[in-house]
Design a protein around this motif. Sequence first.
Motif, PDB file in Angstrom:
ATOM      1  N   ALA A   1     -23.611  33.894  95.022  1.00 28.95           N
ATOM      2  CA  ALA A   1     -22.639  33.168  94.195  1.00 28.95           C
ATOM      3  C   ALA A   1     -23.325  32.423  93.060  1.00 28.95           C
ATOM      4  N   ALA A   2     -24.398  31.712  93.360  1.00 32.92           N
ATOM      5  CA  ALA A   2     -25.106  30.945  92.332  1.00 32.92           C
ATOM      6  C   ALA A   2     -25.701  31.863  91.281  1.00 32.92           C
ATOM      7  N   SER A   3     -26.304  32.947  91.734  1.00 35.61           N
ATOM      8  CA  SER A   3     -26.938  33.898  90.820  1.00 35.61           C
ATOM      9  C   SER A   3     -25.906  34.571  89.916  1.00 35.61           C
ATOM     10  N   LEU A   4     -24.801  35.010  90.514  1.00 35.98           N
ATOM     11  CA  LEU A   4     -23.777  35.723  89.750  1.00 35.98           C
ATOM     12  C   LEU A   4     -23.060  34.795  88.771  1.00 35.98           C
ATOM     13  N   THR A   5     -22.790  33.563  89.196  1.00 33.93           N
ATOM     14  CA  THR A   5     -22.125  32.602  88.313  1.00 33.93           C
ATOM     15  C   THR A   5     -22.982  32.314  87.090  1.00 33.93           C
ATOM     16  N   ASP A   6     -24.265  32.061  87.294  1.00 36.06           N
ATOM     17  CA  ASP A   6     -25.173  31.813  86.169  1.00 36.06           C
ATOM     18  C   ASP A   6     -25.201  33.012  85.226  1.00 36.06           C
TER      19      ASP A   6
ATOM     20  N   ARG B   1      -0.927  26.373  80.245  1.00 35.56           N
ATOM     21  CA  ARG B   1      -1.322  27.563  79.481  1.00 35.56           C
ATOM     22  C   ARG B   1      -2.328  27.222  78.384  1.00 35.56           C
ATOM     23  N   GLU B   2      -2.156  26.037  77.777  1.00 36.19           N
ATOM     24  CA  GLU B   2      -3.004  25.678  76.641  1.00 36.19           C
ATOM     25  C   GLU B   2      -4.332  25.032  77.068  1.00 36.19           C
ATOM     26  N   ASP B   3      -4.503  24.810  78.366  1.00 37.47           N
ATOM     27  CA  ASP B   3      -5.730  24.166  78.857  1.00 37.47           C
ATOM     28  C   ASP B   3      -6.812  25.227  79.054  1.00 37.47           C
ATOM     29  N   ARG B   4      -7.454  25.573  77.956  1.00 39.56           N
ATOM     30  CA  ARG B   4      -8.428  26.668  77.982  1.00 39.56           C
ATOM     31  C   ARG B   4      -9.638  26.360  78.865  1.00 39.56           C
ATOM     32  N   GLU B   5     -10.076  25.112  78.826  1.00 38.36           N
ATOM     33  CA  GLU B   5     -11.247  24.722  79.611  1.00 38.36           C
ATOM     34  C   GLU B   5     -10.991  24.894  81.111  1.00 38.36           C
ATOM     35  N   ALA B   6      -9.818  24.458  81.558  1.00 33.91           N
ATOM     36  CA  ALA B   6      -9.480  24.582  82.976  1.00 33.91           C
ATOM     37  C   ALA B   6      -9.311  26.038  83.374  1.00 33.91           C
ATOM     38  N   ARG B   7      -8.759  26.840  82.473  1.00 33.29           N
ATOM     39  CA  ARG B   7      -8.580  28.263  82.769  1.00 33.29           C
ATOM     40  C   ARG B   7      -9.930  28.963  82.887  1.00 33.29           C
ATOM     41  N   GLU B   8     -10.857  28.610  82.008  1.00 33.89           N
ATOM     42  CA  GLU B   8     -12.194  29.213  82.076  1.00 33.89           C
ATOM     43  C   GLU B   8     -12.922  28.792  83.353  1.00 33.89           C
ATOM     44  N   ALA B   9     -12.758  27.516  83.736  1.00 30.89           N
ATOM     45  CA  ALA B   9     -13.394  27.036  84.964  1.00 30.89           C
ATOM     46  C   ALA B   9     -12.830  27.770  86.182  1.00 30.89           C
ATOM     47  N   GLN B  10     -11.521  27.991  86.170  1.00 30.63           N
ATOM     48  CA  GLN B  10     -10.902  28.721  87.270  1.00 30.63           C
ATOM     49  C   GLN B  10     -11.389  30.165  87.297  1.00 30.63           C
ATOM     50  N   GLY B  11     -11.557  30.756  86.109  1.00 29.76           N
ATOM     51  CA  GLY B  11     -12.066  32.119  86.028  1.00 29.76           C
ATOM     52  C   GLY B  11     -13.450  32.256  86.632  1.00 29.76           C
ATOM     53  N   LEU B  12     -14.283  31.250  86.428  1.00 30.93           N
ATOM     54  CA  LEU B  12     -15.644  31.285  86.980  1.00 30.93           C
ATOM     55  C   LEU B  12     -15.657  31.186  88.501  1.00 30.93           C
ATOM     56  N   ARG B  13     -14.581  30.671  89.075  1.00 30.50           N
ATOM     57  CA  ARG B  13     -14.519  30.583  90.537  1.00 30.50           C
ATOM     58  C   ARG B  13     -14.541  31.970  91.179  1.00 30.50           C
ATOM     59  N   ASN B  14     -14.163  33.000  90.401  1.00 35.12           N
ATOM     60  CA  ASN B  14     -14.291  34.370  90.907  1.00 35.12           C
ATOM     61  C   ASN B  14     -15.703  34.636  91.405  1.00 35.12           C
ATOM     62  N   PHE B  15     -16.674  34.118  90.657  1.00 32.45           N
ATOM     63  CA  PHE B  15     -18.074  34.422  90.952  1.00 32.45           C
ATOM     64  C   PHE B  15     -18.651  33.509  92.034  1.00 32.45           C
ATOM     65  N   GLU B  16     -17.842  32.553  92.470  1.00 32.67           N
ATOM     66  CA  GLU B  16     -18.173  31.731  93.635  1.00 32.67           C
ATOM     67  C   GLU B  16     -17.389  32.221  94.848  1.00 32.67           C
TER      68      GLU B  16
ATOM     69  N   ALA C   1      -8.421  35.961 106.020  1.00 31.44           N
ATOM     70  CA  ALA C   1      -7.866  36.037 104.664  1.00 31.44           C
ATOM     71  C   ALA C   1      -8.839  36.753 103.744  1.00 31.44           C
ATOM     72  N   THR C   2      -8.297  37.503 102.780  1.00 31.11           N
ATOM     73  CA  THR C   2      -9.126  38.287 101.865  1.00 31.11           C
ATOM     74  C   THR C   2      -8.720  38.064 100.415  1.00 31.11           C
ATOM     75  N   ILE C   3      -9.673  38.308  99.514  1.00 30.22           N
ATOM     76  CA  ILE C   3      -9.400  38.289  98.072  1.00 30.22           C
ATOM     77  C   ILE C   3     -10.091  39.503  97.458  1.00 30.22           C
ATOM     78  N   PRO C   4      -9.348  40.567  97.152  1.00 26.82           N
ATOM     79  CA  PRO C   4      -9.965  41.682  96.440  1.00 26.82           C
ATOM     80  C   PRO C   4     -10.265  41.265  95.006  1.00 26.82           C
ATOM     81  N   GLN C   5     -11.472  41.565  94.506  1.00 27.64           N
ATOM     82  CA  GLN C   5     -11.896  41.062  93.206  1.00 27.64           C
ATOM     83  C   GLN C   5     -12.539  42.148  92.336  1.00 27.64           C
ATOM     84  N   ALA C   6     -11.860  42.463  91.238  1.00 30.62           N
ATOM     85  CA  ALA C   6     -12.459  43.357  90.252  1.00 30.62           C
ATOM     86  C   ALA C   6     -13.499  42.613  89.422  1.00 30.62           C
ATOM     87  N   ALA C   7     -13.365  41.284  89.334  1.00 34.47           N
ATOM     88  CA  ALA C   7     -14.256  40.493  88.473  1.00 34.47           C
ATOM     89  C   ALA C   7     -15.724  40.699  88.824  1.00 34.47           C
ATOM     90  N   ILE C   8     -16.019  40.859  90.108  1.00 27.22           N
ATOM     91  CA  ILE C   8     -17.408  41.033  90.529  1.00 27.22           C
ATOM     92  C   ILE C   8     -17.997  42.296  89.920  1.00 27.22           C
TER      93      ILE C   8
END
Length: 204
Positions: free
Chosen positions: A43-48, A88-103, A144-151
């Motif tokens: 997770a740490a390696s992929l997020t970086d 919708r307009e909170d770009r910073e929060a959306r980007e932070a949430q997007g990075l959670r994919n890699f965690e 529980a599962t989360i299928p992820q294309a982001a990885i």
Amino acid sequence: MPDEVSDDVIAEMFGIAQRTASWCNTQPWQVYLTKGEATGRFAASLTDHAKTHQPTPDLETPAEYRGVYKERRRGAGYALYASLGIAREDREAREAQGLRNFEFFGAPHVAVITTDQDQGVYGAVDCGGYVANLINAATSLGVATIPQAAIAMHSDHVREFFRIPQDRLIVCAVSFGYADTEHPVNRFRTTRADVEDTVVIVDH
């Protein structure tokens, strides 16, 4: 630290998934599965990596989402962010949430699904069936599962981390563990089209 899934339950999950039907019974999937400290290191390696590199997927991504496909995709995205209280307009929060994919959204395990490159699109299709069965098997066992294309969007880094051979293509990942039932995202559900909209019956 979230509770890990026991080795016995993991073995049962993947044992059920292994019964997936495939083209000529080739069973093209090969899985790289993390547990313990390996999940955190990955997770740490992929997020970086994701913060500073453009996507490099092995498989071609959709060229465009049009019509009803665009509507469904946007509807799911808006509803997900709304469940998390992200405007919708909170770009910073959306980007932070997007990075959670890699965690892996805090899951204690991630399974990276790969296919044999020589089997082309049909190998990837078979892996899709495998993923669906893995998810259903996990659910039946209370996992529980989360299928992820982001990885798979950072296939080069994933390949390097796991030392995956060049002839294996990264299809996707499935993160899994035990759900935090109090988290608002776990009350979010996507919609489904009516069967009449997706099945064409020919009777004459």
